[in-house]
Scaffold this motif. Sequence first.
Motif, PDB file in Angstrom:
ATOM      1  N   TYR A   1      -0.731   9.206   8.732  1.00 39.16           N
ATOM      2  CA  TYR A   1      -0.245   8.875   7.375  1.00 39.16           C
ATOM      3  C   TYR A   1      -1.514   8.596   6.524  1.00 39.16           C
ATOM      4  O   TYR A   1      -2.683   8.085   7.352  1.00 39.16           O
ATOM      5  N   GLU A   2      -1.758   8.579   5.287  1.00 35.14           N
ATOM      6  CA  GLU A   2      -2.915   8.247   4.421  1.00 35.14           C
ATOM      7  C   GLU A   2      -2.502   7.470   3.398  1.00 35.14           C
ATOM      8  O   GLU A   2      -1.530   7.758   2.567  1.00 35.14           O
ATOM      9  N   ALA A   3      -3.658   6.793   2.981  1.00 34.08           N
ATOM     10  CA  ALA A   3      -3.310   5.775   1.692  1.00 34.08           C
ATOM     11  C   ALA A   3      -4.737   6.138   1.042  1.00 34.08           C
ATOM     12  O   ALA A   3      -5.734   5.997   1.805  1.00 34.08           O
ATOM     13  N   VAL A   4      -4.766   6.591  -0.229  1.00 33.95           N
ATOM     14  CA  VAL A   4      -6.096   6.905  -1.063  1.00 33.95           C
ATOM     15  C   VAL A   4      -6.074   5.808  -2.269  1.00 33.95           C
ATOM     16  O   VAL A   4      -5.426   5.407  -2.976  1.00 33.95           O
ATOM     17  N   PHE A   5      -7.216   5.059  -2.053  1.00 35.31           N
ATOM     18  CA  PHE A   5      -7.654   4.102  -2.992  1.00 35.31           C
ATOM     19  C   PHE A   5      -8.757   4.826  -3.893  1.00 35.31           C
ATOM     20  O   PHE A   5      -9.913   4.957  -3.494  1.00 35.31           O
ATOM     21  N   ASN A   6      -8.415   4.977  -5.382  1.00 32.81           N
ATOM     22  CA  ASN A   6      -9.461   5.834  -5.961  1.00 32.81           C
ATOM     23  C   ASN A   6      -9.615   5.163  -7.551  1.00 32.81           C
ATOM     24  O   ASN A   6      -8.901   4.304  -8.050  1.00 32.81           O
TER      25      ASN A   6
ATOM     26  N   ILE B   1       0.899  -1.221  -0.056  1.00 34.23           N
ATOM     27  CA  ILE B   1       0.146   0.126  -0.092  1.00 34.23           C
ATOM     28  C   ILE B   1       0.979   1.298   0.095  1.00 34.23           C
ATOM     29  O   ILE B   1       1.747   1.185   0.681  1.00 34.23           O
ATOM     30  N   PHE B   2       0.372   2.210  -0.876  1.00 30.92           N
ATOM     31  CA  PHE B   2       1.198   3.574  -0.939  1.00 30.92           C
ATOM     32  C   PHE B   2       0.650   4.475   0.292  1.00 30.92           C
ATOM     33  O   PHE B   2      -0.351   4.672   0.131  1.00 30.92           O
ATOM     34  N   ILE B   3       1.596   4.882   1.021  1.00 30.78           N
ATOM     35  CA  ILE B   3       1.245   5.817   1.986  1.00 30.78           C
ATOM     36  C   ILE B   3       1.809   7.229   1.740  1.00 30.78           C
ATOM     37  O   ILE B   3       3.087   7.205   1.152  1.00 30.78           O
ATOM     38  N   VAL B   4       1.394   8.184   2.392  1.00 26.07           N
ATOM     39  CA  VAL B   4       1.552   9.488   2.310  1.00 26.07           C
ATOM     40  C   VAL B   4       1.664  10.210   3.664  1.00 26.07           C
ATOM     41  O   VAL B   4       0.618  10.005   4.326  1.00 26.07           O
ATOM     42  N   PRO B   5       2.869  10.789   4.039  1.00 23.17           N
ATOM     43  CA  PRO B   5       2.697  11.111   5.605  1.00 23.17           C
ATOM     44  C   PRO B   5       1.932  12.643   5.390  1.00 23.17           C
ATOM     45  O   PRO B   5       1.932  13.492   4.633  1.00 23.17           O
ATOM     46  N   LEU B   6       1.180  12.457   6.544  1.00 25.75           N
ATOM     47  CA  LEU B   6       0.427  13.858   6.902  1.00 25.75           C
ATOM     48  C   LEU B   6       1.012  15.074   7.816  1.00 25.75           C
ATOM     49  O   LEU B   6       0.537  15.898   8.208  1.00 25.75           O
ATOM     50  N   GLY B   7       2.140  14.383   8.637  1.00 22.83           N
ATOM     51  CA  GLY B   7       2.450  15.309   9.748  1.00 22.83           C
ATOM     52  C   GLY B   7       2.133  14.661  11.097  1.00 22.83           C
ATOM     53  O   GLY B   7       1.329  13.835  11.040  1.00 22.83           O
ATOM     54  N   PRO B   8       2.763  15.151  12.181  1.00 22.27           N
ATOM     55  CA  PRO B   8       2.676  14.922  13.352  1.00 22.27           C
ATOM     56  C   PRO B   8       1.427  15.230  14.083  1.00 22.27           C
ATOM     57  O   PRO B   8       0.695  16.254  13.696  1.00 22.27           O
ATOM     58  N   ALA B   9       0.306  14.529  14.887  1.00 17.22           N
ATOM     59  CA  ALA B   9      -0.578  14.761  15.273  1.00 17.22           C
ATOM     60  C   ALA B   9      -0.201  15.789  16.714  1.00 17.22           C
ATOM     61  O   ALA B   9       1.080  15.670  17.011  1.00 17.22           O
ATOM     62  N   PRO B  10      -1.160  16.307  17.586  1.00 14.81           N
ATOM     63  CA  PRO B  10      -0.744  16.973  18.731  1.00 14.81           C
ATOM     64  C   PRO B  10       0.091  16.184  19.764  1.00 14.81           C
ATOM     65  O   PRO B  10       0.863  16.481  20.524  1.00 14.81           O
ATOM     66  N   ASP B  11      -0.246  14.709  19.666  1.00 19.45           N
ATOM     67  CA  ASP B  11       0.314  13.715  20.714  1.00 19.45           C
ATOM     68  C   ASP B  11       1.890  13.525  20.153  1.00 19.45           C
ATOM     69  O   ASP B  11       2.287  12.470  20.815  1.00 19.45           O
ATOM     70  N   LYS B  12       2.400  13.824  19.146  1.00 21.95           N
ATOM     71  CA  LYS B  12       3.474  13.661  18.560  1.00 21.95           C
ATOM     72  C   LYS B  12       3.594  12.324  17.591  1.00 21.95           C
ATOM     73  O   LYS B  12       4.606  12.047  17.219  1.00 21.95           O
ATOM     74  N   ARG B  13       2.489  11.657  17.543  1.00 19.82           N
ATOM     75  CA  ARG B  13       2.477  10.441  16.811  1.00 19.82           C
ATOM     76  C   ARG B  13       2.147  11.019  15.334  1.00 19.82           C
ATOM     77  O   ARG B  13       1.468  11.728  15.060  1.00 19.82           O
ATOM     78  N   TRP B  14       2.939  10.118  14.457  1.00 23.11           N
ATOM     79  CA  TRP B  14       2.642  10.253  12.919  1.00 23.11           C
ATOM     80  C   TRP B  14       1.534  10.073  12.369  1.00 23.11           C
ATOM     81  O   TRP B  14       1.051   8.954  12.703  1.00 23.11           O
TER      82      TRP B  14
END
Length: 103
Positions: A98-103, A83-96
Amino acid sequence: MHTVLDHDYFAPLVGKSLPISSQGKSIGELKLDAVEVLPKHNRHQGDDIRPQPFSLLFTSAPELRMNQGMLDFALSNDRMESIFIVPLGPAPDKRWKYEAVFN
C-alpha cells in the motif's frame, strides 16, 4: 505542541508495524517499509511554504487485503491519525503493498 506529519516524523517509524482501525474497529497492522521523499512540482519550487512531498510504503499480512480509503493509524500511544492509502497489489511473498502520498 502541534507536531507536523512530514517525512522526518515518519522516518523513525520505518520497520514498525502500526495498528490500524476504521470507524473505531481494529483491522490489524500495516508495516511501514519506507518513507520516500518526492520531488516538488515545478509550480512549487523556491521559497514556498508548502512542505516537501513524500510517500509512505506499507505491507500487510497476505490475509489482510484492503481497498483504497481512509484508515486510522496508531502512530504512538497517544497519537492517532487518519491516512488515505492506495493498494499497489501483492508482493512476490503474497503480502499486500500500500502507498500513502503527502503532497
